[in-house]
Design an enzyme around this catalytic site. Sequence first.
Site, mmCIF file in Angstrom:
data_model
loop_
_atom_site.group_PDB
_atom_site.id
_atom_site.type_symbol
_atom_site.label_atom_id
_atom_site.label_comp_id
_atom_site.label_asym_id
_atom_site.label_seq_id
_atom_site.Cartn_x
_atom_site.Cartn_y
_atom_site.Cartn_z
ATOM 1 N N ASP A 189 17.637 26.373 -17.308
ATOM 2 C CA ASP A 189 17.680 26.083 -15.877
ATOM 3 C C ASP A 189 17.039 24.749 -15.517
ATOM 4 O O ASP A 189 16.886 24.416 -14.345
ATOM 5 C CB ASP A 189 16.982 27.202 -15.107
ATOM 6 N N TYR A 191 28.930 15.471 -10.935
ATOM 7 C CA TYR A 191 28.995 15.771 -12.365
ATOM 8 C C TYR A 191 29.032 14.495 -13.198
ATOM 9 O O TYR A 191 28.311 14.352 -14.187
ATOM 10 C CB TYR A 191 30.237 16.619 -12.656
ATOM 11 N N LYS A 205 26.537 12.951 -16.391
ATOM 12 C CA LYS A 205 26.974 12.557 -17.720
ATOM 13 C C LYS A 205 26.656 11.090 -17.989
ATOM 14 O O LYS A 205 26.389 10.691 -19.127
ATOM 15 C CB LYS A 205 28.472 12.829 -17.892
#
Length: 256
Positions: A66, A158, A162
Amino acid sequence: MSERLQHRTALVTGSTSNIGRAIAEAFAAEGAHVIVSGRSRERGEQVVAGIRATGGRADFLAAELDGGADSARDLAERARAALGGRIDILVNNAGVYPAPDTAATDEETFDHVYAVNVKAPFFLTAAVVPAMERAGGGTVINLGSWIARLGIPVGALYSSTKGAMETLTRAWAAEFGPRGVRVNAISPGVILPRTDDGGEPHPGEIMMKGTPAGGVGSPDAVAHAAVWLAADESSFVHGTVVDVDGGRTGTAVIAA
């Protein structure tokens, strides 16, 4: 089996399905003892059973990465114990992909995606690498994404995570490489499991038009790259992002 990873141990996060599963299976096929890790015990044990059925070595460890340092340390400690005291290869694959528009992204979603995609691998790497150094070396492989370097109008949150992982790859290579730990990354294109459902084309297939490959890739394509980065053949490779994207980010095919 060529046993390129014989006598090595590996922890692959998010390896109960898709890319992570393919990497775990490929590592085991090359002789590594693999920890399959993820949230679903049912799926994880299925992966382990499949690896063992073909003569490989694998164990499952449930983990909820988490973003907390404690959960990362806990997984690292349990994995080392299950692997006989050492982790030779760490693959930071686990991630989540909520892709709302920027204006529709609330703070809770933002924090969750960064916690899982950046904080969790950061603290897991921090928990694993010192023991690698003491053992004489190791390998860390991060998972990036083609949309970290080619802007598309969806998934800004997202793709930024990355991009962070690709930056960490270079920074960690400089930090840990002199101490014997190689760090590299793989940047997959659109990767879809092979199916024979005969359904409608996946939207990702449209994104791969105009590439040399002309279509989507399979999880095995990424797994092959991971084996190479983990094996001795890539011993002179540091801080590199290996594009396994069908040519999406580097080339364009002009139709005749």
